[in-house]
Design a protein around this motif. Structure first.
Motif, PDB file in Angstrom:
ATOM      1  N   ASP A 264       0.844  -1.191   0.000  1.00  0.00           N
ATOM      2  CA  ASP A 264       0.000   0.000   0.000  1.00  0.00           C
ATOM      3  C   ASP A 264       0.880   1.241   0.000  1.00  0.00           C
ATOM      4  OD1 ASP A 264      -2.329   1.524   0.126  1.00  0.00           O
ATOM      5  OD2 ASP A 264      -2.358   1.508   2.320  1.00  0.00           O
ATOM      6  N   ILE A 265       0.368   2.317  -0.635  1.00  0.00           N
ATOM      7  CA  ILE A 265       1.092   3.588  -0.656  1.00  0.00           C
ATOM      8  C   ILE A 265       0.141   4.676  -0.172  1.00  0.00           C
ATOM      9  CG2 ILE A 265       2.277   5.279  -2.082  1.00  0.00           C
ATOM     10  CD1 ILE A 265       2.892   3.024  -4.055  1.00  0.00           C
TER      11      ILE A 265
ATOM     12  N   LYS B 295       4.449   7.376   2.837  1.00  0.00           N
ATOM     13  CA  LYS B 295       4.594   6.141   3.607  1.00  0.00           C
ATOM     14  C   LYS B 295       4.183   4.944   2.756  1.00  0.00           C
ATOM     15  CE  LYS B 295       5.902   8.152   7.331  1.00  0.00           C
ATOM     16  NZ  LYS B 295       7.260   8.012   7.781  1.00  0.00           N
ATOM     17  N   TYR B 296       4.961   3.904   2.834  1.00  0.00           N
ATOM     18  CA  TYR B 296       4.727   2.675   2.097  1.00  0.00           C
ATOM     19  C   TYR B 296       4.529   1.549   3.098  1.00  0.00           C
ATOM     20  CZ  TYR B 296       6.626   5.225  -1.886  1.00  0.00           C
ATOM     21  OH  TYR B 296       6.846   6.148  -2.864  1.00  0.00           O
ATOM     22  N   THR B 297       3.624   0.628   2.788  1.00  0.00           N
ATOM     23  CA  THR B 297       3.445  -0.564   3.607  1.00  0.00           C
ATOM     24  C   THR B 297       4.041  -1.735   2.845  1.00  0.00           C
ATOM     25  OG1 THR B 297       1.407   0.319   4.532  1.00  0.00           O
ATOM     26  CG2 THR B 297       1.792  -2.030   4.796  1.00  0.00           C
TER      27      THR B 297
ATOM     28  N   ILE C 262       5.488  -3.766   7.515  1.00  0.00           N
ATOM     29  CA  ILE C 262       6.480  -2.770   7.895  1.00  0.00           C
ATOM     30  C   ILE C 262       6.091  -1.445   7.249  1.00  0.00           C
ATOM     31  CG2 ILE C 262       8.912  -2.154   7.828  1.00  0.00           C
ATOM     32  CD1 ILE C 262       9.504  -5.148   7.374  1.00  0.00           C
ATOM     33  N   THR C 263       5.982  -0.386   8.040  1.00  0.00           N
ATOM     34  CA  THR C 263       5.701   0.947   7.527  1.00  0.00           C
ATOM     35  C   THR C 263       7.033   1.585   7.159  1.00  0.00           C
ATOM     36  OG1 THR C 263       3.805   1.116   8.984  1.00  0.00           O
ATOM     37  CG2 THR C 263       4.620   3.157   8.029  1.00  0.00           C
TER      38      THR C 263
ATOM     39  N   ILE D  66       8.285   3.865  -7.168  1.00  0.00           N
ATOM     40  CA  ILE D  66       7.933   2.613  -6.508  1.00  0.00           C
ATOM     41  C   ILE D  66       6.419   2.505  -6.525  1.00  0.00           C
ATOM     42  CG2 ILE D  66       7.988   1.339  -4.344  1.00  0.00           C
ATOM     43  CD1 ILE D  66      10.614   2.741  -3.717  1.00  0.00           C
ATOM     44  N   VAL D  67       5.900   1.391  -7.051  1.00  0.00           N
ATOM     45  CA  VAL D  67       4.459   1.176  -7.150  1.00  0.00           C
ATOM     46  C   VAL D  67       4.086  -0.100  -6.400  1.00  0.00           C
ATOM     47  CG1 VAL D  67       4.223   2.405  -9.341  1.00  0.00           C
ATOM     48  CG2 VAL D  67       4.709  -0.021  -9.358  1.00  0.00           C
ATOM     49  N   VAL D  68       2.790  -0.295  -6.204  1.00  0.00           N
ATOM     50  CA  VAL D  68       2.290  -1.486  -5.500  1.00  0.00           C
ATOM     51  C   VAL D  68       2.679  -2.733  -6.287  1.00  0.00           C
ATOM     52  CG1 VAL D  68       0.212  -2.687  -4.753  1.00  0.00           C
ATOM     53  CG2 VAL D  68       0.389  -0.225  -4.466  1.00  0.00           C
TER      54      VAL D  68
END
Length: 70
Positions: free
Chosen positions: A14-15, A19-21, A29-30, A44-46
């Motif tokens: 997730d974006i 912040k990225y998950t 991890i966040t 950076i994409v899902v």
């Protein structure tokens, strides 16, 4: 003595703004992106595989240090 960081490989789930998950070994991890990725404007994409640098003190937060080839 300084503690060394742990590097894990995971997939971006997730974006939300900066912040990225990332899911690595079943753990969420966040993450934020490192300065070199931001400086070189790497997108950076899902679904991307990434390397995440995680602190030994808090394993739920980290920094994306590299985008891997799929």
């Amino acid at each position: 003595m300084a503690k060394s960081n742990i590097v894990k490989t995971g997939i971006v789930d997730d974006i939300c703004r900066d912040k990225y998950t990332v899911i690595a070994n079943g753990n969420k991890i966040t993450c934020a992106i490192s300065g070199k990725i931001r400086l070189n404007q790497i997108q950076i994409v899902v679904g991307d595989r990434v390397d995440v640098e995680v602190s030994p003190a808090d394993s739920s937060r980290g920094r994306i240090i590299k985008r891997l080839k799929n």
